[in-house]
Design an enzyme around this catalytic site. Structure first.
Site, PDB file in Angstrom:
ATOM      1  N   ASP A 124       0.829  -1.218   0.000  1.00 33.40           N
ATOM      2  CA  ASP A 124       0.000   0.000   0.000  1.00 33.40           C
ATOM      3  C   ASP A 124       0.864   1.270   0.000  1.00 33.40           C
ATOM      4  O   ASP A 124       0.367   2.356  -0.273  1.00 33.40           O
ATOM      5  CB  ASP A 124      -0.956   0.012   1.204  1.00 33.40           C
ATOM      6  CG  ASP A 124      -0.275  -0.112   2.562  1.00 33.40           C
ATOM      7  OD1 ASP A 124       0.972  -0.233   2.616  1.00 33.40           O
ATOM      8  OD2 ASP A 124      -0.990  -0.094   3.587  1.00 33.40           O
ATOM      9  N   GLU A 125       2.179   1.113   0.287  1.00 34.51           N
ATOM     10  CA  GLU A 125       3.035   2.299   0.423  1.00 34.51           C
ATOM     11  C   GLU A 125       3.232   3.032  -0.901  1.00 34.51           C
ATOM     12  O   GLU A 125       3.640   4.182  -0.920  1.00 34.51           O
ATOM     13  CB  GLU A 125       4.379   1.908   1.047  1.00 34.51           C
ATOM     14  CG  GLU A 125       4.151   1.133   2.322  1.00 34.51           C
ATOM     15  CD  GLU A 125       5.330   1.059   3.273  1.00 34.51           C
ATOM     16  OE1 GLU A 125       6.243   1.882   3.173  1.00 34.51           O
ATOM     17  OE2 GLU A 125       5.299   0.170   4.124  1.00 34.51           O
ATOM     18  N   TYR A 150      11.974   3.101  -0.576  1.00 36.02           N
ATOM     19  CA  TYR A 150      11.353   1.770  -0.668  1.00 36.02           C
ATOM     20  C   TYR A 150      10.075   1.844  -1.502  1.00 36.02           C
ATOM     21  O   TYR A 150       9.902   1.091  -2.472  1.00 36.02           O
ATOM     22  CB  TYR A 150      11.040   1.228   0.738  1.00 36.02           C
ATOM     23  CG  TYR A 150      10.062   0.065   0.745  1.00 36.02           C
ATOM     24  CD1 TYR A 150      10.392  -1.152   0.135  1.00 36.02           C
ATOM     25  CD2 TYR A 150       8.799   0.171   1.346  1.00 36.02           C
ATOM     26  CE1 TYR A 150       9.497  -2.227   0.128  1.00 36.02           C
ATOM     27  CE2 TYR A 150       7.897  -0.887   1.342  1.00 36.02           C
ATOM     28  CZ  TYR A 150       8.250  -2.076   0.736  1.00 36.02           C
ATOM     29  OH  TYR A 150       7.357  -3.132   0.717  1.00 36.02           O
ATOM     30  N   LYS A 154       9.079   0.120  -5.173  1.00 36.15           N
ATOM     31  CA  LYS A 154       7.958  -0.815  -5.328  1.00 36.15           C
ATOM     32  C   LYS A 154       6.971  -0.263  -6.367  1.00 36.15           C
ATOM     33  O   LYS A 154       6.415  -1.014  -7.171  1.00 36.15           O
ATOM     34  CB  LYS A 154       7.235  -1.043  -3.986  1.00 36.15           C
ATOM     35  CG  LYS A 154       8.006  -1.861  -2.978  1.00 36.15           C
ATOM     36  CD  LYS A 154       8.343  -3.274  -3.422  1.00 36.15           C
ATOM     37  CE  LYS A 154       7.134  -4.182  -3.505  1.00 36.15           C
ATOM     38  NZ  LYS A 154       7.550  -5.602  -3.784  1.00 36.15           N
TER      39      LYS A 154
HETATM   40  P1  NAD Z   1      11.543  -9.712   3.778  1.00 36.91           P
HETATM   41  O1  NAD Z   1      12.487  -8.571   3.781  1.00 36.91           O
HETATM   42  O2  NAD Z   1      11.232 -10.421   5.040  1.00 36.91           O
HETATM   43  O3  NAD Z   1      12.043 -10.822   2.740  1.00 36.91           O
HETATM   44  C1  NAD Z   1      12.513 -10.516   1.467  1.00 36.91           C
HETATM   45  C2  NAD Z   1      13.136 -11.790   0.875  1.00 36.91           C
HETATM   46  O4  NAD Z   1      13.620 -11.474  -0.442  1.00 36.91           O
HETATM   47  C3  NAD Z   1      14.350 -12.296   1.672  1.00 36.91           C
HETATM   48  O5  NAD Z   1      14.278 -13.693   1.824  1.00 36.91           O
HETATM   49  C4  NAD Z   1      15.545 -11.913   0.802  1.00 36.91           C
HETATM   50  O6  NAD Z   1      16.653 -12.788   0.945  1.00 36.91           O
HETATM   51  C5  NAD Z   1      14.927 -12.007  -0.591  1.00 36.91           C
HETATM   52  N1  NAD Z   1      15.644 -11.183  -1.575  1.00 36.91           N
HETATM   53  C6  NAD Z   1      16.039  -9.886  -1.429  1.00 36.91           C
HETATM   54  N2  NAD Z   1      16.699  -9.481  -2.538  1.00 36.91           N
HETATM   55  C7  NAD Z   1      16.674 -10.536  -3.408  1.00 36.91           C
HETATM   56  C8  NAD Z   1      17.178 -10.726  -4.722  1.00 36.91           C
HETATM   57  N3  NAD Z   1      17.833  -9.756  -5.377  1.00 36.91           N
HETATM   58  N4  NAD Z   1      16.974 -11.921  -5.319  1.00 36.91           N
HETATM   59  C9  NAD Z   1      16.322 -12.924  -4.673  1.00 36.91           C
HETATM   60  N5  NAD Z   1      15.856 -12.799  -3.422  1.00 36.91           N
HETATM   61  C10 NAD Z   1      16.014 -11.614  -2.787  1.00 36.91           C
HETATM   62  O7  NAD Z   1      10.221  -9.146   3.096  1.00 36.91           O
HETATM   63  P2  NAD Z   1       8.686  -9.453   3.391  1.00 36.91           P
HETATM   64  O8  NAD Z   1       8.215  -8.589   4.491  1.00 36.91           O
HETATM   65  O9  NAD Z   1       8.490 -10.915   3.461  1.00 36.91           O
HETATM   66  O10 NAD Z   1       8.015  -8.892   2.046  1.00 36.91           O
HETATM   67  C11 NAD Z   1       7.851  -9.741   0.910  1.00 36.91           C
HETATM   68  C12 NAD Z   1       7.160  -8.949  -0.193  1.00 36.91           C
HETATM   69  O11 NAD Z   1       5.905  -8.456   0.249  1.00 36.91           O
HETATM   70  C13 NAD Z   1       7.959  -7.726  -0.645  1.00 36.91           C
HETATM   71  O12 NAD Z   1       7.854  -7.620  -2.047  1.00 36.91           O
HETATM   72  C14 NAD Z   1       7.256  -6.563   0.033  1.00 36.91           C
HETATM   73  O13 NAD Z   1       7.402  -5.373  -0.705  1.00 36.91           O
HETATM   74  C15 NAD Z   1       5.819  -7.062   0.054  1.00 36.91           C
HETATM   75  N6  NAD Z   1       4.993  -6.526   1.149  1.00 36.91           N
HETATM   76  C16 NAD Z   1       5.428  -6.588   2.443  1.00 36.91           C
HETATM   77  C17 NAD Z   1       4.600  -6.119   3.473  1.00 36.91           C
HETATM   78  C18 NAD Z   1       5.030  -6.199   4.918  1.00 36.91           C
HETATM   79  O14 NAD Z   1       4.342  -5.663   5.780  1.00 36.91           O
HETATM   80  N7  NAD Z   1       6.125  -6.861   5.253  1.00 36.91           N
HETATM   81  C19 NAD Z   1       3.341  -5.588   3.164  1.00 36.91           C
HETATM   82  C20 NAD Z   1       2.926  -5.552   1.821  1.00 36.91           C
HETATM   83  C21 NAD Z   1       3.757  -6.030   0.823  1.00 36.91           C
HETATM   84  P1  TYD Z   2       7.457  -0.473   9.851  1.00 33.96           P
HETATM   85  O1  TYD Z   2       7.143  -1.721  10.603  1.00 33.96           O
HETATM   86  O2  TYD Z   2       8.860  -0.142   9.540  1.00 33.96           O
HETATM   87  O3  TYD Z   2       6.578  -0.544   8.517  1.00 33.96           O
HETATM   88  P2  TYD Z   2       6.297   0.627   7.409  1.00 33.96           P
HETATM   89  O4  TYD Z   2       7.146   1.791   7.658  1.00 33.96           O
HETATM   90  O5  TYD Z   2       6.663  -0.086   6.162  1.00 33.96           O
HETATM   91  O6  TYD Z   2       4.842   0.926   7.530  1.00 33.96           O
HETATM   92  O7  TYD Z   2       6.844   0.757  10.643  1.00 33.96           O
HETATM   93  C1  TYD Z   2       5.464   0.781  10.998  1.00 33.96           C
HETATM   94  C2  TYD Z   2       5.207   2.091  11.710  1.00 33.96           C
HETATM   95  O8  TYD Z   2       5.909   2.097  12.953  1.00 33.96           O
HETATM   96  C3  TYD Z   2       5.706   3.314  10.957  1.00 33.96           C
HETATM   97  O9  TYD Z   2       4.816   4.395  11.190  1.00 33.96           O
HETATM   98  C4  TYD Z   2       7.055   3.613  11.593  1.00 33.96           C
HETATM   99  C5  TYD Z   2       6.835   3.184  13.037  1.00 33.96           C
HETATM  100  N1  TYD Z   2       8.035   2.666  13.746  1.00 33.96           N
HETATM  101  C6  TYD Z   2       8.368   3.185  15.011  1.00 33.96           C
HETATM  102  O10 TYD Z   2       7.676   4.073  15.553  1.00 33.96           O
HETATM  103  N2  TYD Z   2       9.474   2.687  15.636  1.00 33.96           N
HETATM  104  C7  TYD Z   2      10.256   1.728  15.071  1.00 33.96           C
HETATM  105  O11 TYD Z   2      11.292   1.336  15.694  1.00 33.96           O
HETATM  106  C8  TYD Z   2       9.894   1.198  13.795  1.00 33.96           C
HETATM  107  C9  TYD Z   2      10.729   0.132  13.141  1.00 33.96           C
HETATM  108  C10 TYD Z   2       8.776   1.695  13.175  1.00 33.96           C
END
Ligand code: NAD
Ligand code: TYD
Length: 336
Positions: A124-125, A150, A154
């Site tokens: 959503d970012e 970031y 994306k």
């Molecule tokens: P994460 O950082 O936990 O994991 C990312 C994975 O990608 C890791 O295993 C890393 O080794 C691998 N990776 C990184 N660069 C690579 C490359 N060049 N080639 C192959 N592998 C590579 O991330 P996550 O939180 O599991 O997020 C996964 C996906 O979901 C991402 O695309 C992220 O943008 C999307 N997403 C995440 C969230 C969230 O809240 N975490 C929410 C919405 C969407």
């Molecule tokens: P985060 O988990 O990094 O996700 P995103 O920035 O991708 O939404 O952060 C979630 C929210 O929490 C964001 O508003 C930033 C805040 N935050 C803190 O206040 N302290 C922290 O140490 C971190 C990592 C995030």
């Protein structure tokens, strides 16, 4: 079906692989991951010997790696990315390489291999920030307005996915999901960092006034949404995923403190994140109405499950909070 899951050793990717093998036991999963600091094969150790699961170490930005991995694949699901906003502010370059160049390289190989379905996992970012006072939510109609390195990378990757659909007829879908939480989340994001800091007796760093709002979804509900998009989603479409859990950070932290029976003296207000997006909130009407998706977990229940998981898996996260992590922590929280 033979499915290539990129980034399958990360937080959401590994949860997705567990979910998929439990729900589609005849499919083959190939986990393709570079194993960056965020990739961890421990997340998958109990399926290591499953005959429907294979791991391939590789980089989505390497044409050679992905061309090789694409052989015999029916579906690609792209989770691989650099994902932490704070790290993207400290050093945007790896985000451009993996999230933009990597996605393009993967799309190219998928088009050449005539992949049946390419699903791109996004966030959503890409939509930017909502006002605290408004009741507006992001939807598939919202214009892109990314505000962190970031989010910008994306957003670029989403545009490339649509371009490959329009230009080369690659059968694609995209999902833009709200913030996830749950098991196996690297202890750098708000919920995983807060829980693990408190379990270590450390304070929780809260950016700015703590009134920034995120819309939280339990990771298994994200997996079930992607499952439905793969089965019933319309090719070329985007689906927004979220559960109307838009809550201020400080409220999330207070809930964690209450579950762990800790006092508010464990909260530490720290310097704000530059360009900090004030509020995210998702309108998931399309995926609910058109595909029949609904979340299984309510926020409070899922938060308790998540905390319990970190309490029961201290070995898993303690290893990740190593010297390298301490260096990052110092740069992010102490030196600024
Ligand atoms: P994460 O950082 O936990 O994991 C990312 C994975 O990608 C890791 O295993 C890393 O080794 C691998 N990776 C990184 N660069 C690579 C490359 N060049 N080639 C192959 N592998 C590579 O991330 P996550 O939180 O599991 O997020 C996964 C996906 O979901 C991402 O695309 C992220 O943008 C999307 N997403 C995440 C969230 C969230 O809240 N975490 C929410 C919405 C969407
Ligand atoms: P985060 O988990 O990094 O996700 P995103 O920035 O991708 O939404 O952060 C979630 C929210 O929490 C964001 O508003 C930033 C805040 N935050 C803190 O206040 N302290 C922290 O140490 C971190 C990592 C995030």
């Amino acid at each position: 079906m033979r499915i290539l899951v990129t980034g399958g050793a990360g937080f959401i990717g590994s949860n997705f692989i567990h979910y998929w093998l439990q729900n589609h036991s005849s499919d083959q999963i190939v986990n393709f991951d570079k194993l960056t600091y965020a990739g961890n094969l421990e997340n998958l150790k109990n399926i290591r010997n499953n005959e429907n699961y294979t791991f391939v170490k590789g980089d989505i930005a390497s044409s050679k790696d992905v061309t090789q991995a694409m052989k015999g694949i029916d579906i690609v699901i792209n989770f691989a990315a650099e994902t932490h906003v704070d790290r993207s502010i400290l050093d945007p370059a790896p985000f451009v390489i993996t999230n933009v160049v990597g996605t393009q390289v993967l799309l190219d190989a998928a088009a050449k291999a005539k992949i049946k379905h390419f699903h791109h996992v996004s966030t959503d970012e890409v939509f930017g920030a909502l006002d605290l006072a408004s009741r507006q939510k992001f939807s598939e109609e919202t214009n892109y307005n990314p505000r962190s390195p970031y989010a910008a990378t994306k957003a670029a990757s989403d545009h490339l996915v649509r371009a490959y659909f329009a230009t080369y007829n690659l059968p694609v879908t995209i999902s833009n999901c709200s913030n996830n939480f749950g098991p196996y989340q690297f202890p750098e994001k708000l919920i995983s960092l807060s829980i693990t800091n408190l379990l270590e007796g450390k304070k929780v760093p809260v950016y700015g006034d703590g009134l920034y709002v995120r819309d939280w979804l339990y990771v298994e509900d994200h997996a079930s949404a992607i499952d439905l998009v793969l089965q019933k989603g319309k090719i070329g479409e985007t689906y927004c995923i979220g559960q109307d859990n838009d809550i201020a950070n400080i409220e999330v932290i207070k809930k964690i403190l209450a579950i762990l029976a800790k006092g508010e003296s464990m909260i530490e207000y720290v310097k704000d994140r530059p360009g900090h997006d004030r509020r995210y909130a998702m309108d998931a009407t399309r995926i609910k109405k058109e595909l029949g998706w609904h979340a299984k977990y309510d926020f409070d229940m899922a938060l308790e499950l998540t905390i319990k998981w970190y309490q029961q898996n201290t070995k898993w996260w303690k290893k990740l909070k190593d010297r390298k992590f301490e260096e990052y922590y110092e740069e992010q929280y102490v030196k600024r």
